[in-house]
Motif scaffolding. Structure first.
Motif, PDB file in Angstrom:
ATOM      1  N   LEU A 106       7.981   2.770   6.009  1.00  0.00           N
ATOM      2  CA  LEU A 106       6.924   2.996   5.027  1.00  0.00           C
ATOM      3  C   LEU A 106       5.621   2.505   5.632  1.00  0.00           C
ATOM      4  CD1 LEU A 106       8.742   1.925   1.749  1.00  0.00           C
ATOM      5  CD2 LEU A 106       8.474   4.221   2.701  1.00  0.00           C
ATOM      6  N   HIS A 107       4.812   3.446   6.093  1.00  0.00           N
ATOM      7  CA  HIS A 107       3.600   3.091   6.813  1.00  0.00           C
ATOM      8  C   HIS A 107       2.503   2.620   5.881  1.00  0.00           C
ATOM      9  CE1 HIS A 107       5.416   5.950   9.869  1.00  0.00           C
ATOM     10  NE2 HIS A 107       5.336   4.789  10.495  1.00  0.00           N
ATOM     11  N   LYS A 108       1.710   1.674   6.368  1.00  0.00           N
ATOM     12  CA  LYS A 108       0.566   1.163   5.631  1.00  0.00           C
ATOM     13  C   LYS A 108      -0.760   1.661   6.187  1.00  0.00           C
ATOM     14  CE  LYS A 108       2.996  -3.070   4.329  1.00  0.00           C
ATOM     15  NZ  LYS A 108       3.013  -4.550   4.400  1.00  0.00           N
ATOM     16  N   ALA A 109      -0.726   2.327   7.325  1.00  0.00           N
ATOM     17  CA  ALA A 109      -1.934   2.823   7.962  1.00  0.00           C
ATOM     18  C   ALA A 109      -2.218   4.247   7.506  1.00  0.00           C
ATOM     19  CB  ALA A 109      -1.799   2.778   9.476  1.00  0.00           C
ATOM     20  N   ALA A 110      -3.445   4.486   7.092  1.00  0.00           N
ATOM     21  CA  ALA A 110      -3.823   5.814   6.618  1.00  0.00           C
ATOM     22  C   ALA A 110      -3.628   6.880   7.679  1.00  0.00           C
ATOM     23  CB  ALA A 110      -5.278   5.789   6.151  1.00  0.00           C
ATOM     24  N   ALA A 111      -3.793   6.517   8.949  1.00  0.00           N
ATOM     25  CA  ALA A 111      -3.664   7.479  10.031  1.00  0.00           C
ATOM     26  C   ALA A 111      -2.261   8.045  10.163  1.00  0.00           C
ATOM     27  CB  ALA A 111      -4.095   6.836  11.349  1.00  0.00           C
ATOM     28  N   GLN A 112      -1.270   7.398   9.591  1.00  0.00           N
ATOM     29  CA  GLN A 112       0.106   7.867   9.663  1.00  0.00           C
ATOM     30  C   GLN A 112       0.432   8.917   8.599  1.00  0.00           C
ATOM     31  OE1 GLN A 112       2.376   6.973  12.111  1.00  0.00           O
ATOM     32  NE2 GLN A 112       0.521   6.076  12.992  1.00  0.00           N
ATOM     33  N   TYR A 113      -0.489   9.187   7.717  1.00  0.00           N
ATOM     34  CA  TYR A 113      -0.272  10.150   6.646  1.00  0.00           C
ATOM     35  C   TYR A 113      -0.928  11.477   6.984  1.00  0.00           C
ATOM     36  CZ  TYR A 113       1.702   6.415   3.886  1.00  0.00           C
ATOM     37  OH  TYR A 113       2.510   5.399   3.431  1.00  0.00           O
ATOM     38  N   ASN A 114      -0.224  12.561   6.719  1.00  0.00           N
ATOM     39  CA  ASN A 114      -0.622  13.874   7.181  1.00  0.00           C
ATOM     40  C   ASN A 114      -1.454  14.663   6.173  1.00  0.00           C
ATOM     41  OD1 ASN A 114       2.391  13.243   8.247  1.00  0.00           O
ATOM     42  ND2 ASN A 114       1.189  14.273   9.843  1.00  0.00           N
ATOM     43  N   TYR A 115      -1.203  14.471   4.885  1.00  0.00           N
ATOM     44  CA  TYR A 115      -1.870  15.238   3.852  1.00  0.00           C
ATOM     45  C   TYR A 115      -2.373  14.321   2.756  1.00  0.00           C
ATOM     46  CZ  TYR A 115       0.523  19.051   6.204  1.00  0.00           C
ATOM     47  OH  TYR A 115       0.979  19.929   7.148  1.00  0.00           O
ATOM     48  N   TRP A 116      -3.515  14.696   2.197  1.00  0.00           N
ATOM     49  CA  TRP A 116      -4.194  13.864   1.206  1.00  0.00           C
ATOM     50  C   TRP A 116      -4.659  14.687   0.025  1.00  0.00           C
ATOM     51  CZ3 TRP A 116      -4.908   8.580   1.929  1.00  0.00           C
ATOM     52  CH2 TRP A 116      -4.564   8.094   3.202  1.00  0.00           C
ATOM     53  N   GLY A 117      -4.643  14.061  -1.142  1.00  0.00           N
ATOM     54  CA  GLY A 117      -5.257  14.663  -2.304  1.00  0.00           C
ATOM     55  C   GLY A 117      -6.752  14.417  -2.324  1.00  0.00           C
ATOM     56  N   GLN A 118      -7.402  14.887  -3.378  1.00  0.00           N
ATOM     57  CA  GLN A 118      -8.859  14.777  -3.473  1.00  0.00           C
ATOM     58  C   GLN A 118      -9.319  13.452  -4.054  1.00  0.00           C
ATOM     59  OE1 GLN A 118      -7.015  16.209  -5.792  1.00  0.00           O
ATOM     60  NE2 GLN A 118      -7.830  15.219  -7.638  1.00  0.00           N
ATOM     61  N   GLY A 119      -8.412  12.705  -4.642  1.00  0.00           N
ATOM     62  CA  GLY A 119      -8.728  11.418  -5.218  1.00  0.00           C
ATOM     63  C   GLY A 119      -9.001  11.475  -6.702  1.00  0.00           C
ATOM     64  N   THR A 120      -8.703  10.373  -7.388  1.00  0.00           N
ATOM     65  CA  THR A 120      -9.035  10.217  -8.799  1.00  0.00           C
ATOM     66  C   THR A 120      -9.659   8.839  -8.990  1.00  0.00           C
ATOM     67  OG1 THR A 120      -8.168  10.370 -11.075  1.00  0.00           O
ATOM     68  CG2 THR A 120      -6.731   9.345  -9.429  1.00  0.00           C
ATOM     69  N   GLN A 121     -10.742   8.790  -9.742  1.00  0.00           N
ATOM     70  CA  GLN A 121     -11.525   7.565  -9.866  1.00  0.00           C
ATOM     71  C   GLN A 121     -10.943   6.637 -10.916  1.00  0.00           C
ATOM     72  OE1 GLN A 121     -14.226   6.530  -8.040  1.00  0.00           O
ATOM     73  NE2 GLN A 121     -14.131   4.584  -9.185  1.00  0.00           N
ATOM     74  N   VAL A 122     -10.776   5.383 -10.542  1.00  0.00           N
ATOM     75  CA  VAL A 122     -10.385   4.325 -11.469  1.00  0.00           C
ATOM     76  C   VAL A 122     -11.510   3.304 -11.506  1.00  0.00           C
ATOM     77  CG1 VAL A 122      -8.786   2.427 -11.920  1.00  0.00           C
ATOM     78  CG2 VAL A 122      -7.923   4.632 -11.105  1.00  0.00           C
ATOM     79  N   THR A 123     -12.033   3.047 -12.686  1.00  0.00           N
ATOM     80  CA  THR A 123     -13.096   2.072 -12.860  1.00  0.00           C
ATOM     81  C   THR A 123     -12.661   1.055 -13.906  1.00  0.00           C
ATOM     82  OG1 THR A 123     -14.790   3.713 -12.324  1.00  0.00           O
ATOM     83  CG2 THR A 123     -15.513   1.705 -13.427  1.00  0.00           C
ATOM     84  N   VAL A 124     -12.672  -0.218 -13.530  1.00  0.00           N
ATOM     85  CA  VAL A 124     -12.246  -1.297 -14.414  1.00  0.00           C
ATOM     86  C   VAL A 124     -13.441  -2.192 -14.682  1.00  0.00           C
ATOM     87  CG1 VAL A 124     -10.596  -3.140 -14.807  1.00  0.00           C
ATOM     88  CG2 VAL A 124      -9.966  -1.197 -13.357  1.00  0.00           C
ATOM     89  N   SER A 125     -13.845  -2.280 -15.923  1.00  0.00           N
ATOM     90  CA  SER A 125     -14.986  -3.089 -16.308  1.00  0.00           C
ATOM     91  C   SER A 125     -14.527  -4.448 -16.806  1.00  0.00           C
ATOM     92  CB  SER A 125     -15.804  -2.388 -17.388  1.00  0.00           C
ATOM     93  OG  SER A 125     -15.066  -2.280 -18.594  1.00  0.00           O
ATOM     94  N   SER A 126     -15.450  -5.412 -16.760  1.00  0.00           N
ATOM     95  CA  SER A 126     -15.169  -6.746 -17.278  1.00  0.00           C
ATOM     96  C   SER A 126     -15.230  -6.774 -18.791  1.00  0.00           C
ATOM     97  CB  SER A 126     -16.149  -7.758 -16.698  1.00  0.00           C
ATOM     98  OG  SER A 126     -16.072  -7.796 -15.293  1.00  0.00           O
TER      99      SER A 126
END
Length: 126
Positions: A106-126
């Motif tokens: 189970l790799h922890k380095a981003a370079a070892q991953y071949n495909y990526w999604g576009q991302g989803t934003q998580v914002t946590v306020s105080s």
């Protein structure tokens, strides 16, 4: 090509929970190890959690252990990140990624991953 689409992000307060989803295309979903990464403005992409092809093994960053849980459903071709006890420092753009490298590591380095999604934003306020 593998297509990944994240969803489930949003604006929450400290202590709240969110579940992120990653929907994948293709019939070879179970051949991929999956990971979740996050990236905040000005920071490098950070490993969050990973899961093996069959879902029997998981790993996660120390910063989220005990709070975040990664899972997958190989029938639905989906991966999930359950996030509990959210903190402001969890604020980031969250990506799911597919790792096609051989073996069970189970790799922890981003370079070892071949495909990526576009991302989803998580914002946590105080």
């Amino acid at each position: 090509q593998v297509q990944l689409v994240e969803s489930g992000g949003g604006l929450v307060q400290t202590g709240d929970s969110l579940r992120l989803s990653c929907a994948a295309s293709g019939r070879s979903w179970s051949q991929f190890k999956m990971g979740w990464f996050r990236q905040a403005p000005g920071n490098e992409r950070e490993f969050v959690a990973a899961i093996s092809r069959g879902g029997r093994s998981t790993d996660s960053a120390d910063s989220v252990k005990g709070r975040f849980t990664i899972s997958r459903d190989n029938v639905k071709n989906a991966a999930y990140l359950q996030m509990n006890s959210l903190k402001p420092e969890d604020t980031a753009l969250y990506y799911c990624a597919a790792d096609l490298t051989p073996g069970g590591t189970l790799h922890k380095a981003a370079a070892q991953y071949n495909y990526w999604g576009q991302g989803t934003q998580v914002t946590v306020s105080s």
